[in-house]
Design an enzyme around this catalytic site. Sequence first.
Site, PDB file in Angstrom:
ATOM      1  N   LEU A 170       0.990  -1.152   0.066  1.00 56.76           N
ATOM      2  CA  LEU A 170       0.138   0.281   0.036  1.00 56.76           C
ATOM      3  C   LEU A 170       0.913   1.331   0.049  1.00 56.76           C
ATOM      4  O   LEU A 170       0.326   2.379   0.298  1.00 56.76           O
ATOM      5  CB  LEU A 170      -0.759  -0.133   1.387  1.00 56.76           C
ATOM      6  N   HIS A 196       2.960   4.409  -1.491  1.00 59.33           N
ATOM      7  CA  HIS A 196       3.013   5.132  -2.961  1.00 59.33           C
ATOM      8  C   HIS A 196       4.145   5.211  -3.493  1.00 59.33           C
ATOM      9  O   HIS A 196       5.370   5.281  -3.064  1.00 59.33           O
ATOM     10  CB  HIS A 196       2.336   6.494  -2.438  1.00 59.33           C
ATOM     11  N   MET A 201       8.829   4.359   5.107  1.00 52.61           N
ATOM     12  CA  MET A 201       8.733   3.094   4.684  1.00 52.61           C
ATOM     13  C   MET A 201      10.219   2.902   3.743  1.00 52.61           C
ATOM     14  O   MET A 201      10.755   1.950   3.758  1.00 52.61           O
ATOM     15  CB  MET A 201       7.583   2.583   4.024  1.00 52.61           C
ATOM     16  N   GLU A 202      10.355   3.987   2.998  1.00 53.61           N
ATOM     17  CA  GLU A 202      11.582   4.153   2.028  1.00 53.61           C
ATOM     18  C   GLU A 202      12.804   3.988   3.016  1.00 53.61           C
ATOM     19  O   GLU A 202      14.006   3.188   2.735  1.00 53.61           O
ATOM     20  CB  GLU A 202      11.607   5.279   1.146  1.00 53.61           C
ATOM     21  N   ASP A 229      23.909 -11.669   4.014  1.00 54.55           N
ATOM     22  CA  ASP A 229      23.956 -12.497   2.628  1.00 54.55           C
ATOM     23  C   ASP A 229      25.622 -12.516   2.400  1.00 54.55           C
ATOM     24  O   ASP A 229      26.020 -13.713   1.799  1.00 54.55           O
ATOM     25  CB  ASP A 229      23.190 -12.039   1.477  1.00 54.55           C
TER      26      ASP A 229
END
Length: 169
Positions: free
Chosen positions: A79, A81, A117-118, A132
Amino acid sequence: MSEQTAKLTHLDDTGSANMVDVSEKNVTSRIAVASGSVTMKPETLDLIRSGNAKKGDVIGAARIAGIMAAKKTHELIPLCHPLLLSKISVDITPDDTLPGLRVQATAKVSGQTGVEMEALTACSVACLTIYDMAKAVDRGMVIGDIKLLEKAGGKSGHWTAADGGTGGT
């Protein structure tokens, strides 16, 4: 807590998940800072510092991975943008007291919605990339403490975790 702040913004009146309509929000300068860490054996940290990890430059690769991830946040988090980010930085610092690496990501935009969120995605993916790239020598590494440190811009103004926040706004 007011009804306005207690309501989850991504749920409509029926409880269905929806993307928030930001079309009426003002375009403002927005910034968010997130942090996290990867704890590891001291020998693993020494290997990363020396640049002799089997897969190459762990810190450089993690920095680039974090930047790339921030730009793809809307593809990963359903959700969110799509944003035209103006700046993403990922700083990775060795810390002997962990021992391990501390990661801090900063995201900036001039837009109608925040960039928390970024910043969190950049930090998370940078930490995953560190894991990793060094897992061949240390599968017991721990990714942790990923959190929002600060956000500014928009209607809700400036928020910092140091001011007593426990999550976000």
